[in-house]
Design an enzyme around this catalytic site. Structure first.
Site, PDB file in Angstrom:
ATOM      1  N   GLU A  23       0.815  -1.025  -0.013  1.00 47.79           N
ATOM      2  CA  GLU A  23      -0.100  -0.054   0.072  1.00 47.79           C
ATOM      3  C   GLU A  23       0.927   1.292   0.082  1.00 47.79           C
ATOM      4  OE1 GLU A  23      -3.053  -0.019   3.066  1.00 47.79           O
ATOM      5  OE2 GLU A  23      -4.387  -0.977   1.783  1.00 47.79           O
ATOM      6  N   HIS A  45       9.397 -25.810  -1.267  1.00 48.09           N
ATOM      7  CA  HIS A  45       9.020 -26.901  -2.161  1.00 48.09           C
ATOM      8  C   HIS A  45       8.074 -26.455  -2.985  1.00 48.09           C
ATOM      9  CE1 HIS A  45      11.183 -29.789   0.598  1.00 48.09           C
ATOM     10  NE2 HIS A  45      10.718 -29.029   1.484  1.00 48.09           N
ATOM     11  N   LYS A  68     -13.937  -0.602  -4.254  1.00 45.16           N
ATOM     12  CA  LYS A  68     -14.643  -0.352  -3.394  1.00 45.16           C
ATOM     13  C   LYS A  68     -16.158   0.464  -4.005  1.00 45.16           C
ATOM     14  CE  LYS A  68     -12.043   0.128   0.662  1.00 45.16           C
ATOM     15  NZ  LYS A  68     -11.383   0.921   1.596  1.00 45.16           N
TER      16      LYS A  68
HETATM   17  O1  PA5 Z   1      -3.157   1.205   5.978  1.00 46.22           O
HETATM   18  C1  PA5 Z   1      -4.291   1.691   5.809  1.00 46.22           C
HETATM   19  O2  PA5 Z   1      -4.559   2.810   6.082  1.00 46.22           O
HETATM   20  C2  PA5 Z   1      -5.414   0.848   5.361  1.00 46.22           C
HETATM   21  O3  PA5 Z   1      -4.847  -0.335   4.691  1.00 46.22           O
HETATM   22  C3  PA5 Z   1      -6.394   0.725   6.243  1.00 46.22           C
HETATM   23  O4  PA5 Z   1      -6.001   0.208   7.393  1.00 46.22           O
HETATM   24  C4  PA5 Z   1      -7.606  -0.445   6.052  1.00 46.22           C
HETATM   25  O5  PA5 Z   1      -8.170  -0.170   4.584  1.00 46.22           O
HETATM   26  C5  PA5 Z   1      -8.642  -0.417   7.091  1.00 46.22           C
HETATM   27  O6  PA5 Z   1      -9.082   1.065   7.164  1.00 46.22           O
HETATM   28  P1  PA5 Z   1     -10.455   1.290   8.444  1.00 46.22           P
HETATM   29  O7  PA5 Z   1      -9.545   1.214   9.708  1.00 46.22           O
HETATM   30  O8  PA5 Z   1     -10.844   2.712   8.118  1.00 46.22           O
HETATM   31  O9  PA5 Z   1     -11.468   0.449   8.290  1.00 46.22           O
END
Ligand code: PA5
Length: 418
Positions: A275, A296, A408
């Site tokens: 990310e 493996h 989403k």
């Molecule tokens: O690193 C990040 O910001 C994202 O991966 C969030 O942690 C993830 O999408 C979950 O988001 P939220 O806490 O708003 O549900």
């Protein structure tokens, strides 16, 4: 202590290239150390004291002790950054005599939901939903399912067994006030994947009896180390080398470990890298290998497939478990290991793999003294700082994740969300 080594037997990078790139990027290192103004809303993790100071730790320990008085099952409802750090530590260092920790809000599978509810039937349950913006579907649905379960089980007492971790003033905060749930803070200036050292990661860890003070100390010691050096700065070296490798076509980083207790740390690491760096058509793709099992399967690709992988071997120095293999009189043709400890055999497999893979790929070695909360703190901070640096060298914003909105939008449309 955490040690970083780099081996490049094929000479893909010369030491001069590394030195030159380090010298040329010193201003980026200096900016990252200070924390850049443009990322001011994402740098709350840079000083672990900001959200993991003494007052926060005492408060969390006290709250966790109260949870343990009433519950033997704690459900962490959250996804991605909201559950990855706590799960990494709790799964690795699980302690007897503590509530069992369950995970929800990280799947939309009805099978998973049903199995979890079945497991919780005869237990005394407490839930903590963690969501930064509380729009993510998985934790939203998980919370609804578990709330109903608790209300049916405990009636109006249920609210004493519910807490939420969200940003101040958020919808989750509002629900807590309205229904009397306990509320913990998800700092505005920390993104999910950087949230190990604040209520998000620390509260579930504290409930599970983890040494949260040790964890924070590990991060603080790592911060001190990374704030002082240049040439000898391990995170800087890691970021520099992986960017040079990227430029030479090494588009996959594989984190390999011979200790299955790192499995969920691997998930945290995957999220942090994917990310943070996978954007603007750039970034090395992170994968993990849980060895020796994965040798493996993916071992073949690593040794002879497309030459796009570099590997980071995560290892633990000190033996903490042991099992000596005794001869049992059966000629199973494994007598060459008689009297040897599984720990040493695992280390032999590790050494052999570093050797074999190192004949072909550039490899980092990342070694921690032991598997404990302190070293998890070191690892969290090392990678967070290293990826902030690495993303800056790559020329992307390491703190956003605009790409995850695409599916989403389709999904919300399909579900009729306004
Ligand atoms: O690193 C990040 O910001 C994202 O991966 C969030 O942690 C993830 O999408 C979950 O988001 P939220 O806490 O708003 O549900």
């Amino acid at each position: 202590m955490l040690e970083l080594t780099y081996q490049d037997r094929k000479g893909i990078l010369s030491s001069q290239e590394i030195t030159d790139y380090m010298a040329a990027s010193k201003d980026i290192l200096a900016r990252v150390k200070k924390g850049e103004e443009r990322y001011g809303d994402s740098l709350g993790w840079l000083d672990p004291d900001q959200w993991g100071g003494e007052a926060a730790l005492s408060y969390l320990e006290e709250k966790a002790a109260r949870v343990r008085e009433i519950a033997d099952a704690f459900v962490l409802i959250g996804v991605g950054g909201s559950n990855n750090s706590a799960r990494a530590v709790i799964k690795a260092l699980r302690k007897p005599g503590m509530p069992e920790i369950f995970y929800a809000g990280n799947s939309i599978s009805p099978h998973s939901a049903r199995c979890l509810l079945k497991e919780l039937e005869n237990r005394s349950v407490y839930i903590n939903v963690i969501a930064k913006n509380f729009e993510t579907l998985e934790p939203g649905l998980g919370f609804r399912i578990l709330r109903r379960f608790l209300e049916e089980k405990y009636g109006c007492e249920a609210k004493k067994r519910i807490s939420a971790t969200g940003t101040k003033g958020s919808w989750l905060d509002k629900l807590c006030k309205e229904y009397g749930y306990d509320f913990f803070i998800f700092p505005d200036d920390i993104g999910g994947r950087f949230s190990a050292i604040c209520d998000v990661g620390l509260f579930p860890m504290a409930v599970a009896g983890m040494d949260i003070r040790g964890l924070v100390q590990g991060a603080k010691d790592m911060r001190q180390r990374l704030m002082s050096g240049e040439e000898d700065n391990v995170a800087y070296r890691y970021a520099i080398i992986r960017n040079l490798l990227y430029k030479k076509g090494f588009r996959v980083e594989m984190l390999s470990f011979f200790e299955p207790r790192f499995r969920y740390f691997g998930k945290w690491w995957t999220q942090l890298l994917a990310e943070s760096e996978g954007k603007d058509g750039k970034g090395a793709y992170p994968v993990t290998a849980e060895c020796s099992e994965d040798l493996h399967s993916v071992g073949q690709f690593v040794q002879e497939g497309s030459p796009v992988i570099y590997e980071t071997f995560l290892n633990v120095k000190e033996r903490d478990f042991s099992y000596v293999l005794e001869a049992d009189g059966v000629d199973d043709r494994f007598d060459y290991v008689n009297g040897r400890d599984l720990w040493d055999i695992n280390q032999a497999a590790f050494g052999a793999t570093c050797q074999a893979h190192g004949d072909r790929l550039p490899v980092f070695g990342l070694t921690v003294d032991r598997l404990d909360a302190y070293h998890f703190g070191q690892l969290f901070y090392f990678f967070e700082f290293g990826i902030y640096l690495s993303g800056s060298l790559l020329g992307i914003n390491p703190f956003n994740q605009p790409g995850v909105e695409a599916y989403k939008n389709y999904m919300f449309r399909a579900l009729g969300k306004k």
